[in-house]
Design an enzyme around this catalytic site. Sequence first.
Site, PDB file in Angstrom:
ATOM      1  N   TYR A 109      -5.898  -5.835   2.560  1.00  0.00           N
ATOM      2  CA  TYR A 109      -5.035  -6.193   2.077  1.00  0.00           C
ATOM      3  C   TYR A 109      -5.523  -5.964   0.649  1.00  0.00           C
ATOM      4  CZ  TYR A 109      -1.336  -9.550   0.221  1.00  0.00           C
ATOM      5  OH  TYR A 109      -0.404  -9.975  -0.650  1.00  0.00           O
ATOM      6  N   VAL A 125       5.750  -4.272   4.089  1.00  0.00           N
ATOM      7  CA  VAL A 125       5.577  -6.191   4.204  1.00  0.00           C
ATOM      8  C   VAL A 125       5.992  -5.825   3.052  1.00  0.00           C
ATOM      9  CG1 VAL A 125       4.017  -7.820   4.378  1.00  0.00           C
ATOM     10  CG2 VAL A 125       3.003  -5.387   5.149  1.00  0.00           C
ATOM     11  N   LYS A 129      -2.705  -3.680   4.617  1.00  0.00           N
ATOM     12  CA  LYS A 129      -1.618  -3.768   3.718  1.00  0.00           C
ATOM     13  C   LYS A 129      -1.726  -3.305   2.454  1.00  0.00           C
ATOM     14  CE  LYS A 129       1.556  -6.675   1.591  1.00  0.00           C
ATOM     15  NZ  LYS A 129       1.797  -7.334   0.981  1.00  0.00           N
TER      16      LYS A 129
END
Lengths: 309, 309, 309, 309
Positions: free
Chosen positions: B138, B211, B166
């Site tokens: 992330y 996302v 992400k």
Amino acid sequence: MPFPAPLRGVVPPVLTPLTPAGEVDTASLRRLLEHLLASGAHGLFLLGSSGEAAYLTDAQRRTVLETAVDAVAGRVPVLAGVIEATTPRVLERAADAVRAGADALVATAPFYARTHPAEIADHFRRVRAGADRPLFAYDIPVAVHTKLPRDVLLGLAADATLAGLKDSSGDEGSLRRLLLALRRTAPGFTVLTGSELTVDGALLAGADGVVPGLGNVDAAGYVRLYEAARAEDWKAARAEQDRLAALFALTEAGDPARMGANSSALGAFKAAAHLLGLLDCPATAAPQVPLDEAAVARVRDRLREADLL
Amino acid sequence: MPFPAPLRGVVPPVLTPLTPAGEVDTASLRRLLEHLLASGAHGLFLLGSSGEAAYLTDAQRRTVLETAVDAVAGRVPVLAGVIEATTPRVLERAADAVRAGADALVATAPFYARTHPAEIADHFRRVRAGADRPLFAYDIPVAVHTKLPRDVLLGLAADATLAGLKDSSGDEGSLRRLLLALRRTAPGFTVLTGSELTVDGALLAGADGVVPGLGNVDAAGYVRLYEAARAEDWKAARAEQDRLAALFALTEAGDPARMGANSSALGAFKAAAHLLGLLDCPATAAPQVPLDEAAVARVRDRLREADLL
Amino acid sequence: MPFPAPLRGVVPPVLTPLTPAGEVDTASLRRLLEHLLASGAHGLFLLGSSGEAAYLTDAQRRTVLETAVDAVAGRVPVLAGVIEATTPRVLERAADAVRAGADALVATAPFYARTHPAEIADHFRRVRAGADRPLFAYDIPVAVHTKLPRDVLLGLAADATLAGLKDSSGDEGSLRRLLLALRRTAPGFTVLTGSELTVDGALLAGADGVVPGLGNVDAAGYVRLYEAARAEDWKAARAEQDRLAALFALTEAGDPARMGANSSALGAFKAAAHLLGLLDCPATAAPQVPLDEAAVARVRDRLREADLL
Amino acid sequence: MPFPAPLRGVVPPVLTPLTPAGEVDTASLRRLLEHLLASGAHGLFLLGSSGEAAYLTDAQRRTVLETAVDAVAGRVPVLAGVIEATTPRVLERAADAVRAGADALVATAPFYARTHPAEIADHFRRVRAGADRPLFAYDIPVAVHTKLPRDVLLGLAADATLAGLKDSSGDEGSLRRLLLALRRTAPGFTVLTGSELTVDGALLAGADGVVPGLGNVDAAGYVRLYEAARAEDWKAARAEQDRLAALFALTEAGDPARMGANSSALGAFKAAAHLLGLLDCPATAAPQVPLDEAAVARVRDRLREADLL
């Protein structure tokens, strides 16, 4: 010829060729400009970061502009960077640029001194009032250490203080919201991205064009990318962008333990242009660290991979 | 069902509904999850920044995951954030998530403590070794204050430590170069952008999906955007992205003189979901500042402009 | 015994000794605590940055506090760090610390999530209301990425939310203005500097004491420095500070190409304490990079130069 | 008269008085310089940040220097700031300053362009080689966005490229280690702190003097502080510093919602000097925001509290 509103297409931020002694090499500059025009450039931006403006004396800056205006001879608009820390100094550079015949001016927010949105807005208003040329804001937080606030830009676009923006902030999300707002409030305002790696996305989002440092090395590639986007052929645009993104690796040719990112990137652009025969000498201005032979070899490899050499 | 490689599509970072007393409202969470699935979400990311993971106790995090795994019942993959400052603490959260039945884990680089690329790589290797689930990195420098270096990511993708990324860094240029390199070295690796405003460009560049925090408010819009991109209908993708970019203005509903950007954005997402009937209560966790009536009215205006209300 | 207002003197931020397997080595912790008390420490701060709090699980943190409270047995105040990203999580750590018998709590502003002065003030108010112990604010922007605003601190001192401040901001100018204002508005408020290299100047400016990470290596030196300052013997204070500043070079023992600043500094503190016989094992928590033999040799050299070995 | 090595004492960074039209007010400049000399200043620093160097044109900078050199007439050393983004431009300003008769030059690291320690070292070497005057490094990260690395400074001190340092970094810990190292390697090197609020601590640590912006308002106070420190009367030094720290609050007179920190601090210095009769006009250069009446009233209150009015 009135300045186009908006200005569309590929506007390379032209390198400033230097002699080994550090003087402006006007012959190479003319050769480079002809090459860029022949490659289809829609405008030319002199004295930006890629032009090493921060390293040039005022006299050298004047030489660059006078040479460029003479060489371009009105074929495309000539934009002139007026990079100085504050308003009074920018106004002097702007007067020089107007005298040299530049078609438009490109100024950053104040730097060195700590600033404020109200001061930034006043800065651009004073520069516009003091120089009778279309004015572009240059958003380059990596150098200026301030991001131009969206509402400041929208205000300066709405009242025509600014004719356009060169966005080198790398903040594509903020750019998207700006483009969306401008469409309603200032339709003739020019937005050019300075981010060489996301031009397809920026054009898809509605940007008018691009100011690619890498365009000194492969202007034709950026012109093809721009034309594909204009034709809404996004598959071709993406493929061209991917090819250029691979070529962009040449900016990392220099050893980061020995030099800064500017030395490496500008050194590589100049080494590439030299290898392509566009410059007599690949020297960058002091105190930038020159690329060594191994670094130049890496630049050569990238050019070969991209079928430019 | 093996975890998809790559995972493609829209993976909303699910809000964590809270009661007025600050406890997890599992009934609202189930309702929100059903809504997201009905809207076409291809996966669900629990306990990310939009899920207020940083504000939830370990017990609350477990409640969120157990509720989500039960509610989703295998219809799409459930990704679980394991947000903690360092490796030993992440390993505990990862064990909790595995026990709760999460399909994949999402971890940041170490934060609070100053770190280093070598430590970041070791961190992800230890987390992967300690938890038998696909691991996503992330990249969220606004929270972690480190940008995941491209070469670290490429190394961890090549040896399959990481299953995906992400990317909430906002650095689209760096993302482009990463995508280009991964295509050759790790074709099954998943890249999801967390930048809600540039999804069309990211998909054009080759990202696998998105996302979007705003997907809690308009998941169907992001699904349409994704499907248009899959069909290479970039005109439709751009139009949908423009609509969503206008809607995104709701994140600025809160008064910046009274609260931080987190309070405003998460407060607005929750206020919008509440107005849409998805949450019983729009409360955010302390010490975030609640939106006042004027701010909620601004959220309502944005929803109406977007034809969601 | 009521908590002293202000707390004065040397309050080392105690290292957390670890076994080779990464568990808390309570025997070494007790030995280190006895050594610090024997050296004249006026208080002890467990679970700060030097205590690797960010790397310890909740169970390990409890073990550290229970061991310390038992070992110290009321001889000096025990301050407990409650390092977590947000209010609800800090409240849990605070409850743990109160149960373990800590005399005071030390909390940072929220981190990871973006915050705001109003949220920071509310955060400390909620933590103070939720835990019946004197509360210290921990200002450490290098970790938290926010500087505690002076007016927030003054407000929280004036209404007795905060009992004190540990200032590791390195901003000595701001500290001077804070000390000046506190003298009028909150005379019993404790200000401890966490900057090991400017303790003489901070005491001259009116700080109450110091929380020196280097105090794990040379507590007696900091006690001498403090006592000289109390006696207004600034020549002696300066000489002691100079000696300690030279010793501080051990924090740079680790190779910056191989590890971060935390790994080097904490690794060096632990290597030094190990060489001095205070710890059985110099291990730091993962994913910090261990010092190699050459680095340990550099630590040994600094100890010898300072006549500690 | 050879330049003192080290230069000791109070060296105010002299304001540049401006007329309402924005031109250099040489009569006020002469009056201010006489006042500073009468107050006991040991040197004078023209064209620093307090002198608004970043806002002045080259011609204005020359006027300032020529006026100052003529007015000071050798009574104390005149140091001249040569603030420009890169080496070639600094060399031009240095030539101007030498021609105007400055006794020493003060240059920052390169700014605007991203730089590197090797480039910074080369920059100072080229400036020193190009201008036959003692050279001071100006460490001011808030403006330049680079902190001068300690090892670079030590190298440039050891080979006599640099004669001294003006440290406005606010990093007192780093300064302590530098002072300690210089004592062994370059005993004649001058270290002046630019941090107005921690002068007592800096002098205790071994700094040679101070360059206080606030010295334009209360030079006599800084001279008393310096003399007390020289006499090792640290109680008196601290008391004077506390008084000056209270006075320093005038720098926050401007409304932060309406202007930046530069506008407020420089505006307040000039307003104070105007109220004290030292300047005919309190104007600051564009685009700084002028103080309004309420702000000037706050400046007047601070002057009265400090018994200066």
